[in-house]
Scaffold this motif. Structure first.
Motif, PDB file in Angstrom:
ATOM      1  N   ALA A   1      19.917  61.288  51.357  1.00  0.00           N
ATOM      2  CA  ALA A   1      20.178  62.499  50.577  1.00  0.00           C
ATOM      3  C   ALA A   1      18.886  63.306  50.474  1.00  0.00           C
ATOM      4  CB  ALA A   1      20.691  62.151  49.177  1.00  0.00           C
ATOM      5  N   LYS A   2      19.017  64.636  50.531  1.00  0.00           N
ATOM      6  CA  LYS A   2      17.847  65.506  50.446  1.00  0.00           C
ATOM      7  C   LYS A   2      18.211  66.720  49.608  1.00  0.00           C
ATOM      8  CE  LYS A   2      14.564  68.062  53.319  1.00  0.00           C
ATOM      9  NZ  LYS A   2      14.150  68.325  54.718  1.00  0.00           N
ATOM     10  N   LYS A   3      17.265  67.100  48.733  1.00  0.00           N
ATOM     11  CA  LYS A   3      17.542  68.220  47.831  1.00  0.00           C
ATOM     12  C   LYS A   3      16.222  68.793  47.317  1.00  0.00           C
ATOM     13  CE  LYS A   3      20.233  69.049  43.617  1.00  0.00           C
ATOM     14  NZ  LYS A   3      21.120  68.392  42.639  1.00  0.00           N
ATOM     15  N   PHE A   4      16.198  70.091  47.134  1.00  0.00           N
ATOM     16  CA  PHE A   4      15.070  70.735  46.475  1.00  0.00           C
ATOM     17  C   PHE A   4      15.368  70.765  44.982  1.00  0.00           C
ATOM     18  CE2 PHE A   4      15.111  72.526  50.755  1.00  0.00           C
ATOM     19  CZ  PHE A   4      13.818  72.232  51.142  1.00  0.00           C
ATOM     20  N   ILE A   5      14.426  70.260  44.174  1.00  0.00           N
ATOM     21  CA  ILE A   5      14.646  70.151  42.732  1.00  0.00           C
ATOM     22  C   ILE A   5      13.500  70.821  41.992  1.00  0.00           C
ATOM     23  CG2 ILE A   5      14.910  68.547  40.800  1.00  0.00           C
ATOM     24  CD1 ILE A   5      15.871  66.453  42.843  1.00  0.00           C
ATOM     25  N   ASP A   6      13.833  71.697  41.050  1.00  0.00           N
ATOM     26  CA  ASP A   6      12.829  72.313  40.188  1.00  0.00           C
ATOM     27  C   ASP A   6      12.494  71.299  39.098  1.00  0.00           C
ATOM     28  OD1 ASP A   6      11.256  73.791  38.489  1.00  0.00           O
ATOM     29  OD2 ASP A   6      12.753  75.353  38.124  1.00  0.00           O
ATOM     30  N   VAL A   7      11.306  70.741  39.163  1.00  0.00           N
ATOM     31  CA  VAL A   7      10.937  69.672  38.232  1.00  0.00           C
ATOM     32  C   VAL A   7      10.229  70.195  36.982  1.00  0.00           C
ATOM     33  CG1 VAL A   7      10.802  67.933  40.054  1.00  0.00           C
ATOM     34  CG2 VAL A   7       8.761  69.224  39.440  1.00  0.00           C
TER      35      VAL A   7
ATOM     36  N   SER B   1      25.475  24.821  57.725  1.00  0.00           N
ATOM     37  CA  SER B   1      26.376  24.128  56.802  1.00  0.00           C
ATOM     38  C   SER B   1      26.312  24.657  55.378  1.00  0.00           C
ATOM     39  CB  SER B   1      26.081  22.626  56.806  1.00  0.00           C
ATOM     40  OG  SER B   1      24.747  22.394  56.405  1.00  0.00           O
ATOM     41  N   THR B   2      25.264  25.402  55.006  1.00  0.00           N
ATOM     42  CA  THR B   2      25.170  25.902  53.634  1.00  0.00           C
ATOM     43  C   THR B   2      26.012  27.144  53.413  1.00  0.00           C
ATOM     44  OG1 THR B   2      23.126  26.985  54.300  1.00  0.00           O
ATOM     45  CG2 THR B   2      22.912  24.982  53.027  1.00  0.00           C
ATOM     46  N   PHE B   3      26.199  27.965  54.385  1.00  0.00           N
ATOM     47  CA  PHE B   3      26.981  29.197  54.393  1.00  0.00           C
ATOM     48  C   PHE B   3      26.987  29.966  53.067  1.00  0.00           C
ATOM     49  CE2 PHE B   3      30.746  31.921  54.349  1.00  0.00           C
ATOM     50  CZ  PHE B   3      30.439  32.679  55.456  1.00  0.00           C
ATOM     51  N   VAL B   4      26.190  31.020  53.027  1.00  0.00           N
ATOM     52  CA  VAL B   4      26.151  31.949  51.905  1.00  0.00           C
ATOM     53  C   VAL B   4      26.364  33.347  52.487  1.00  0.00           C
ATOM     54  CG1 VAL B   4      24.738  32.923  50.053  1.00  0.00           C
ATOM     55  CG2 VAL B   4      24.563  30.493  50.603  1.00  0.00           C
ATOM     56  N   SER B   5      27.300  34.103  51.930  1.00  0.00           N
ATOM     57  CA  SER B   5      27.598  35.446  52.442  1.00  0.00           C
ATOM     58  C   SER B   5      26.409  36.380  52.290  1.00  0.00           C
ATOM     59  CB  SER B   5      28.787  36.052  51.699  1.00  0.00           C
ATOM     60  OG  SER B   5      29.970  35.376  52.031  1.00  0.00           O
ATOM     61  N   SER B   6      26.325  37.342  53.200  1.00  0.00           N
ATOM     62  CA  SER B   6      25.287  38.371  53.125  1.00  0.00           C
ATOM     63  C   SER B   6      25.569  39.303  51.949  1.00  0.00           C
ATOM     64  CB  SER B   6      25.245  39.154  54.437  1.00  0.00           C
ATOM     65  OG  SER B   6      26.504  39.743  54.689  1.00  0.00           O
ATOM     66  N   LYS B   7      24.574  40.099  51.585  1.00  0.00           N
ATOM     67  CA  LYS B   7      24.706  41.027  50.457  1.00  0.00           C
ATOM     68  C   LYS B   7      24.450  42.453  50.918  1.00  0.00           C
ATOM     69  CE  LYS B   7      25.011  37.582  47.548  1.00  0.00           C
ATOM     70  NZ  LYS B   7      26.281  36.930  47.649  1.00  0.00           N
ATOM     71  N   ALA B   8      25.102  43.407  50.271  1.00  0.00           N
ATOM     72  CA  ALA B   8      24.862  44.829  50.549  1.00  0.00           C
ATOM     73  C   ALA B   8      23.492  45.231  50.019  1.00  0.00           C
ATOM     74  CB  ALA B   8      25.946  45.681  49.889  1.00  0.00           C
ATOM     75  N   GLY B   9      22.923  46.282  50.597  1.00  0.00           N
ATOM     76  CA  GLY B   9      21.646  46.800  50.107  1.00  0.00           C
ATOM     77  C   GLY B   9      21.826  47.555  48.799  1.00  0.00           C
ATOM     78  N   GLY B  10      20.747  47.665  48.034  1.00  0.00           N
ATOM     79  CA  GLY B  10      20.779  48.387  46.768  1.00  0.00           C
ATOM     80  C   GLY B  10      20.587  49.881  46.975  1.00  0.00           C
ATOM     81  N   ALA B  11      21.079  50.668  46.035  1.00  0.00           N
ATOM     82  CA  ALA B  11      20.971  52.128  46.112  1.00  0.00           C
ATOM     83  C   ALA B  11      19.555  52.593  45.780  1.00  0.00           C
ATOM     84  CB  ALA B  11      21.962  52.771  45.145  1.00  0.00           C
ATOM     85  N   SER B  12      19.156  53.689  46.398  1.00  0.00           N
ATOM     86  CA  SER B  12      17.896  54.358  46.083  1.00  0.00           C
ATOM     87  C   SER B  12      18.237  55.667  45.382  1.00  0.00           C
ATOM     88  CB  SER B  12      17.103  54.652  47.358  1.00  0.00           C
ATOM     89  OG  SER B  12      16.734  53.458  48.001  1.00  0.00           O
ATOM     90  N   SER B  13      17.412  56.065  44.401  1.00  0.00           N
ATOM     91  CA  SER B  13      17.745  57.291  43.673  1.00  0.00           C
ATOM     92  C   SER B  13      16.510  57.971  43.107  1.00  0.00           C
ATOM     93  CB  SER B  13      18.722  56.985  42.526  1.00  0.00           C
ATOM     94  OG  SER B  13      18.113  56.110  41.594  1.00  0.00           O
ATOM     95  N   PHE B  14      16.664  59.258  42.834  1.00  0.00           N
ATOM     96  CA  PHE B  14      15.678  60.064  42.130  1.00  0.00           C
ATOM     97  C   PHE B  14      16.362  60.519  40.860  1.00  0.00           C
ATOM     98  CE2 PHE B  14      13.390  64.017  41.173  1.00  0.00           C
ATOM     99  CZ  PHE B  14      12.076  63.573  41.241  1.00  0.00           C
ATOM    100  N   GLY B  15      16.215  59.712  39.818  1.00  0.00           N
ATOM    101  CA  GLY B  15      16.910  59.972  38.554  1.00  0.00           C
ATOM    102  C   GLY B  15      18.401  60.089  38.778  1.00  0.00           C
ATOM    103  N   THR B  16      19.005  61.045  38.076  1.00  0.00           N
ATOM    104  CA  THR B  16      20.434  61.308  38.260  1.00  0.00           C
ATOM    105  C   THR B  16      20.660  62.471  39.229  1.00  0.00           C
ATOM    106  OG1 THR B  16      20.447  62.780  36.341  1.00  0.00           O
ATOM    107  CG2 THR B  16      21.004  60.464  35.955  1.00  0.00           C
ATOM    108  N   TYR B  17      19.594  62.945  39.843  1.00  0.00           N
ATOM    109  CA  TYR B  17      19.673  64.135  40.683  1.00  0.00           C
ATOM    110  C   TYR B  17      20.258  63.864  42.065  1.00  0.00           C
ATOM    111  CZ  TYR B  17      16.887  66.078  36.976  1.00  0.00           C
ATOM    112  OH  TYR B  17      16.446  66.491  35.742  1.00  0.00           O
TER     113      TYR B  17
END
Length: 158
Positions: free
Chosen positions: A12-18, A39-55
């Motif tokens: 995501a890309k945005k110009f923000i007046d800070v 033999s241990t078999f553990v499912s993979s995990k999704a990546g975490g989200a990246s963010s700039f505040g709520t913007y």
């Protein structure tokens, strides 16, 4: 059976007046953990989200299909950016083919900023790249690679 590679992260890309705020929380999401095979078999995990505040934010890459015996011809969930002027989705993961016992390659992140893991069990190449699926060495398969961590880049513009 080989595992499917992880999906690439969104962008995501945005110009923000800070000038209207004094601080903002910036989060760089962690790359998803690769599945553990054998033999241990553990499912993979999704990546975490990246963010700039709520913007604006970008979802982490989807986890690969690691079901024993899966023959994943269809992509997993796609990670996308949101809240930006430009919102782009990451690439889908490569399928695995149990006939060859090959793990699928990890997918590149949106805008190809992060390369996916190319060899079986390899970690994502850089920011937001999906980890490669594990090689099929037994019924449970090999371990998959960790996805690349997310990143938030802030540029000053006057």
């Amino acid at each position: 059976y080989g595992g499917q590679g992880g999906g690439g992260g969104g962008y995501a890309k945005k110009f923000i007046d800070v000038t209207s705020f004094s601080s903002v929380t910036v989060t760089g999401g962690a790359g998803g953990a690769g599945g553990i095979g054998y033999s241990t078999f553990v499912s993979s995990k999704a990546g975490g989200a990246s963010s700039f505040g709520t913007y604006l934010s970008a979802s982490g890459g989807a986890r690969g299909d690691d079901s024993p015996g899966a023959n994943s011809y269809y992509p997993t969930t796609v990670a996308c950016g949101s809240g930006g002027l430009f919102n782009i989705c990451g690439k889908v993961a490569a399928p695995n083919y149990y006939q060859q016992n090959s793990g699928g390659a990890g997918a590149a992140s949106a805008m190809d900023l992060g390369r996916g893991g190319e060899k079986e069990g390899a970690a994502g190449g850089s920011y937001g790249g999906g980890g490669a699926g594990g090689e099929g060495v037994s019924y449970y398969g090999g371990s998959g690679g960790k996805g690349g961590d997310g990143v938030v880049v802030v540029w000053e513009h006057r």
